[in-house]
Enzyme design. Structure first.
Site, PDB file in Angstrom:
ATOM      1  N   GLY A   7       0.815  -1.197   0.000  1.00  0.00           N
ATOM      2  CA  GLY A   7       0.000   0.000   0.000  1.00  0.00           C
ATOM      3  C   GLY A   7       0.853   1.253   0.000  1.00  0.00           C
ATOM      4  O   GLY A   7       2.035   1.229   0.330  1.00  0.00           O
ATOM      5  N   ALA A   8       0.222   2.354  -0.364  1.00  0.00           N
ATOM      6  CA  ALA A   8       0.901   3.657  -0.333  1.00  0.00           C
ATOM      7  C   ALA A   8      -0.016   4.657   0.329  1.00  0.00           C
ATOM      8  O   ALA A   8      -0.216   5.771  -0.152  1.00  0.00           O
ATOM      9  CB  ALA A   8       1.273   4.095  -1.745  1.00  0.00           C
ATOM     10  N   GLY A   9      -0.595   4.216   1.450  1.00  0.00           N
ATOM     11  CA  GLY A   9      -1.515   5.061   2.184  1.00  0.00           C
ATOM     12  C   GLY A   9      -0.802   5.956   3.169  1.00  0.00           C
ATOM     13  O   GLY A   9       0.388   6.263   3.026  1.00  0.00           O
ATOM     14  N   GLY A  12       2.106   3.460   5.139  1.00  0.00           N
ATOM     15  CA  GLY A  12       3.058   2.872   4.198  1.00  0.00           C
ATOM     16  C   GLY A  12       3.619   3.888   3.226  1.00  0.00           C
ATOM     17  O   GLY A  12       4.809   3.865   2.893  1.00  0.00           O
ATOM     18  N   ASN A 103      -1.404  -2.573  14.570  1.00  0.00           N
ATOM     19  CA  ASN A 103      -1.612  -2.533  16.015  1.00  0.00           C
ATOM     20  C   ASN A 103      -2.154  -3.862  16.518  1.00  0.00           C
ATOM     21  O   ASN A 103      -2.800  -4.600  15.780  1.00  0.00           O
ATOM     22  CB  ASN A 103      -2.598  -1.416  16.381  1.00  0.00           C
ATOM     23  CG  ASN A 103      -2.043  -0.043  16.061  1.00  0.00           C
ATOM     24  OD1 ASN A 103      -0.883   0.239  16.329  1.00  0.00           O
ATOM     25  ND2 ASN A 103      -2.880   0.813  15.481  1.00  0.00           N
ATOM     26  N   LYS A 186       2.230  -0.500  23.266  1.00  0.00           N
ATOM     27  CA  LYS A 186       1.521   0.337  22.306  1.00  0.00           C
ATOM     28  C   LYS A 186       0.055  -0.070  22.197  1.00  0.00           C
ATOM     29  O   LYS A 186      -0.837   0.781  22.085  1.00  0.00           O
ATOM     30  CB  LYS A 186       2.180   0.273  20.926  1.00  0.00           C
ATOM     31  CG  LYS A 186       1.502   1.248  19.941  1.00  0.00           C
ATOM     32  CD  LYS A 186       1.971   1.138  18.526  1.00  0.00           C
ATOM     33  CE  LYS A 186       1.175   2.104  17.643  1.00  0.00           C
ATOM     34  NZ  LYS A 186       1.469   1.949  16.205  1.00  0.00           N
ATOM     35  N   GLU A 268     -11.008  -0.305  13.002  1.00  0.00           N
ATOM     36  CA  GLU A 268     -10.268  -1.481  13.422  1.00  0.00           C
ATOM     37  C   GLU A 268     -10.708  -1.947  14.812  1.00  0.00           C
ATOM     38  O   GLU A 268      -9.924  -2.498  15.580  1.00  0.00           O
ATOM     39  CB  GLU A 268      -8.772  -1.180  13.434  1.00  0.00           C
ATOM     40  CG  GLU A 268      -8.185  -0.923  12.064  1.00  0.00           C
ATOM     41  CD  GLU A 268      -6.677  -0.737  12.103  1.00  0.00           C
ATOM     42  OE1 GLU A 268      -5.975  -1.490  11.426  1.00  0.00           O
ATOM     43  OE2 GLU A 268      -6.215   0.177  12.825  1.00  0.00           O
TER      44      GLU A 268
END
Length: 312
Positions: A7-9, A12, A103, A186, A268
């Site tokens: 991905g290139a979101g 990423g 996550n 986290k 999510e």
């Protein structure tokens, strides 16, 4: 090192873009729509640490993957994990390292089952970023770091190689011999922030002003107790930092899950809240703040799916 970024979101695209800016051998695995957007506008990063623009960044689509990469950098949304795995599987060879930045923990089980535990590293990132109207990546805060390591804490050639690739790449990075501990810390932090701002529909400062700081503290304690039960008690320093952040008067802090709800997007919730709830065996505990937060988000997802099915 040949690096395939899935991905290139907002995540990423940021870290992959910084690696590309530093001259690393990076290719983005993208869907047709994102490929067309990148072809038209280029890969664009807007950040206080410096902007970056690359016309026609290297991209590939799943049906064109025909050889293994050295590193797969996985930063998809948790609900896209199964589809992402199918798309990048042809790029995984016997010596490929997979570095997930998702996550929670469930993704490790899924990746281990498909590729074997030896291929899957532990990893996390700290960044707040989003996509603009034309797909540009907007870096929203001061954090932009990646932490990674072997999940058993050992040193390895892949970790040393990845560390060398990330040095000087325009973001903070480090190898850790306690990466699973850091991932749990986290997760506790993310679940608390996502849970309380989504449940009460406001920023940390709004919640504090309404008298909700004790609820935030109670949720943090629940999440920390689950991590402790799993064998990864959060450090005192991480808990102190979290309490301070989630009870700070006037804080504009919100979680991306809350922002997803506000814009009517998918969340999510299952991966961040639901999985933690089940690991803590709190599904039937009526006074659990975590259960309330998860149920709130799950109810939102039920309604969102109904509206989507009717075209409303």
């Amino acid at each position: 090192m040949r690096i395939l970024v899935i991905g290139a979101g907002a995540v990423g695209g940021y870290f992959g873009g910084r690696l590309l800016q530093a001259g690393r051998d990076v290719t983005f695995l993208v869907r047709a729509r994102r490929a067309a957007q990148l072809a038209e506008h280029g890969l664009v990063i807007r950040s206080r640490y410096g902007d970056f623009h690359r016309d026609n960044p290297p991209t590939v689509q799943a049906n064109a993957l025909n050889s293994p990469y050295d590193l797969v950098l996985l930063s998809c949304k948790a609900y896209d994990l199964d589809g992402a795995i199918e798309s990048f599987a042809p790029a995984v060879g016997p010596h490929t390292a997979i570095l997930p930045l998702l996550n929670g923990m469930r993704h490790l089980d899924v990746l281990d089952a498909r590729f074997g535990a030896d291929a899957v590293l532990g990893g996390l990132c700290m960044i707040a970023s989003t996509l603009g109207e034309n797909g540009e990546i907007l870096h929203l805060n001061d954090n932009h770091s990646v932490l990674f390591g072997e999940r058993n804490g050992a040193s390895s050639t892949p970790i040393a190689t990845i560390a060398a690739e990330m040095v000087g790449a325009g973001f903070e990075s480090a190898a850790s011999d306690a990466i699973v501990q850091r991932m749990w810390e986290k997760w506790v932090f993310i679940a608390t922030g996502a849970g309380i701002t989504s449940l009460l529909r406001g920023s940390v400062g709004d919640i504090e002003a309404a008298g909700g700081a004790p609820l935030a503290a109670a949720l943090l304690a629940e999440c920390a107790a689950i991590a402790t039960k799993a064998g990864f008690p959060p450090s005192a320093a991480s808990l102190e930092r979290s309490v301070r952040m989630f009870t700070e008067p006037g804080s504009p802090l919100t979680a991306s899950m809350y922002r997803d709800i506000e814009r009517g997007g998918r969340t999510e919730g299952e991966h961040v809240l639901g999985d933690l709830l089940r690991r803590g065996a709190l599904e039937n505990k009526t006074d659990s703040v975590l259960r309330m937060a998860y149920t709130h988000v799950a109810t939102y997802e039920v309604r969102r799916a109904k509206l989507a099915s009717t075209g409303s």
